[in-house]
Design an enzyme around this catalytic site. Structure first.
Site, short mmCIF file in Angstrom:
data_model
loop_
_atom_site.label_atom_id
_atom_site.label_comp_id
_atom_site.label_asym_id
_atom_site.label_seq_id
_atom_site.Cartn_x
_atom_site.Cartn_y
_atom_site.Cartn_z
N SER A 147 73.11 -30.95 -9.33
CA SER A 147 74.28 -30.20 -9.23
C SER A 147 75.64 -31.19 -9.26
O SER A 147 75.46 -32.30 -8.89
CB SER A 147 74.30 -29.48 -7.90
OG SER A 147 75.51 -29.12 -7.23
N GLY A 148 76.70 -30.56 -9.20
CA GLY A 148 78.17 -31.50 -9.24
C GLY A 148 78.55 -31.26 -7.91
O GLY A 148 79.65 -31.65 -7.64
N ASP A 149 78.03 -30.71 -7.02
CA ASP A 149 78.26 -30.81 -5.37
C ASP A 149 76.87 -30.95 -4.52
O ASP A 149 75.88 -31.09 -5.18
CB ASP A 149 79.12 -29.50 -5.17
CG ASP A 149 80.08 -29.67 -4.08
OD1 ASP A 149 79.67 -29.98 -3.00
OD2 ASP A 149 81.19 -29.74 -4.43
N ASP A 150 76.90 -30.47 -3.40
CA ASP A 150 75.89 -30.61 -2.44
C ASP A 150 74.72 -29.81 -3.19
O ASP A 150 74.65 -28.57 -3.72
CB ASP A 150 76.00 -29.92 -1.01
CG ASP A 150 76.93 -30.91 -0.41
OD1 ASP A 150 77.36 -32.05 -0.61
OD2 ASP A 150 78.02 -30.26 0.38
N THR B 70 72.81 -35.49 -7.01
CA THR B 70 74.26 -35.07 -6.91
C THR B 70 75.02 -36.46 -6.85
O THR B 70 75.17 -36.87 -5.98
CB THR B 70 74.59 -33.94 -6.19
OG1 THR B 70 75.98 -33.88 -5.93
CG2 THR B 70 74.10 -34.49 -4.90
#
Length: 483
Positions: free
Chosen positions: A287-290, A321
């Site tokens: 992911s690009g976040d949590d 991430t």
């Protein structure tokens, strides 16, 4: 996978939850009697081998999937989306077909009873947003791919969530999720590893170019619903947060593969939000976040709604991430977060393994949190408590509303090839207490091997490298130091 020994037989989900609650209560009261129960459920339990992505062996690994108490994927009425005119060529818009299929199957099930199941066969099925209904299964066959429409008009605008006040990114309404539902009971999204692909690059470009007019839609969102099961599918390229149950109860998300480019903005994997009795297990996430973020509303709006996230189990989650956390708490946590168990977490090439995020104006609390059996490699900061970056719903937030952080147990942590030791920074004026580190080994720290602590207090036992002064005055008989 080898059969587990008798000591590791799976706990029934209800017993698992009761044990978690009991352990959390005893931890709060700091009674030494907490030791046997915690040792059984949390700390003394050896790390369990994580299954391969998309696979699990529920016969030998404890599961919380019993939180879902619906009828299951099979339904009395079943039909393929092709029967409603859908064409799986990846080009034809099937928005009307999906919407018609759900409505007609709901009607058929009402006449015959037993609920309905919509089959998505192999093919590439382009569609805009559509709503699910109660007692309903969306079943994705192997080779089936639902593709999110590239026409923003097919992601209609809906009202903001009450606990956020307006869209998370922009004032006013927000775009609906690709697959949506509100006020439902007994909803299943599952299959033989079929795929739901939001084709989110169009939305990421709007965000990067600062031309986004309204908050992006999620890939799957269920609102104010109960008995939800999402399992055995791949979720890709969400415009925004990928799976978002909000104001929900009895939610199970298991055996999921969630993928987004590592630079895709705010593509959180799973975000339980103001929800209770939530099970997240056996998931692989890039992911690009949590990977997972537990939330409960934003500033004064979340405080006013006052709906916490509570009784949550997150286990056997792995992924990467580069900018965020394996498991995050907050930063939107104004309704409170309590009774959360995180165990058997594996994170690599990431910014943090675990992070508690909050801010002035949030209010709320994060309490009774147990984090156990975490492994990490090439992580910038292994454990982080961080202040916010002045990220608020609007200028009307209450500047006297401070968060409360208490009773956080972090144990059996192993990390290698790290950039820094833990960083624990409190929000100015907020209370952080009852923080316990036990059996923590962080090796190969490249830049700063000293812990950094600001107004965060607790105990540490069996920790390397040595913790900051705020964690060195320990009592060997305390709840934190039991063996």
């Amino acid at each position: 996978m080898a059969k587990a020994t008798a000591a590791h037989e799976p706990l029934p989900p209800l017993l698992l939850l009761l044990a978690l609650l009991a352990a959390s209560y005893l931890a709060v009261t700091r009674l030494p009697a907490a030791a046997p129960l915690s040792a059984l459920l949390l700390i003394g339990h050896p790390p369990l081998p994580a299954p391969a992505p998309g696979h699990s062996d529920s016969s030998s690994i404890s599961s919380c999937a019993g939180f879902y108490a619906g009828a299951g994927p099979a339904r009395a009425v079943s039909a393929s989306v092709e029967e409603f005119g859908a064409v799986g060529d990846g080009v034809t818009s099937n928005t009307a077909a999906f919407r018609r299929a759900v409505a007609e199957l709901e009607e058929r099930a009402r006449d015959g009873g037993g609920g309905a199941r919509l089959e998505v066969p192999p093919g590439r099925w382009l569609t805009g947003s559509f709503n699910l209904t109660s007692r309903f299964t969306l079943f994705m066959h192997r080779g089936a791919v639902i593709l999110g429409s590239q026409d923003p008009e097919e992601w209609p605008l809906i009202a903001p969530l009450p606990s956020y006040g307006h869209g998370r990114e922009r004032l006013g309404p927000r775009h609906i999720s690709l697959i949506h539902g509100e006020g439902l009971n007994d909803v299943v999204v599952t299959g033989n590893n079929g795929t739901i692909d939001g084709q989110g690059e169009m939305w990421w470009e709007l965000w990067w170019n600062r031309t986004l007019n309204h908050t992006r839609g999620h890939l799957v969102e269920l609102v104010n619903s109960s008995n939800i099961l999402i399992s055995n599918i791949t979720l890709r390229n969400s415009p925004f947060w990928t799976v978002h149950p909000v104001y929900c109860s009895n939610v199970v998300m298991k055996d999921l593969t969630i993928l987004a480019p590592l630079n895709a903005p705010n593509t959180d994997g799973i975000d339980p939000d103001s929800s209770s009795e939530v099970c997240i297990e056996d998931c692989y996430i890039e992911s690009g976040d949590d990977l997972v973020a537990v939330k409960s509303g934003w500033d004064q709006y979340g405080i006013s709604v006052g709906k916490p996230s509570t009784n949550i189990v997150i286990q056997r989650v792995s992924g990467t991430t580069p900018t965020c956390s394996g498991v995050g708490f907050g930063s939107e946590m104004s309704g409170g977060i309590s009774n959360v168990l995180v165990r058997d977490l594996h994170v690599w090439n990431s910014a943090q393994a675990v992070r508690l995020k909050t801010d002035v104006g949030r209010g709320g609390y994060i309490t009774n949190i147990t984090i156990a059996n975490v492994t990490m490699e090439k992580v910038k900061v292994p454990i982080r408590f961080s202040r916010g970056a002045d990220d608020h719903s609007d200028d009307n937030y209450d500047r006297t509303a401070l968060p409360r952080i208490s009773n956080v147990l972090i144990s059996d942590i192993v990390g290698v090839d790290l950039q820094r030791a833990p960083m624990l920074e409190a929000v100015a004026g907020a209370v952080y207490e009852g923080i316990c580190f036990r059996n923590v080994s962080l090796r190969g720290i490249r830049q700063q091997d000293r812990w950094h602590c600001e107004s965060v207090y607790g105990e540490a036992h069996g920790v390397f490298p040595a913790p900051c002064e705020e964690f060195r005055n320990n009592g060997s008989s305390s709840w934190c130091g039991f063996s």
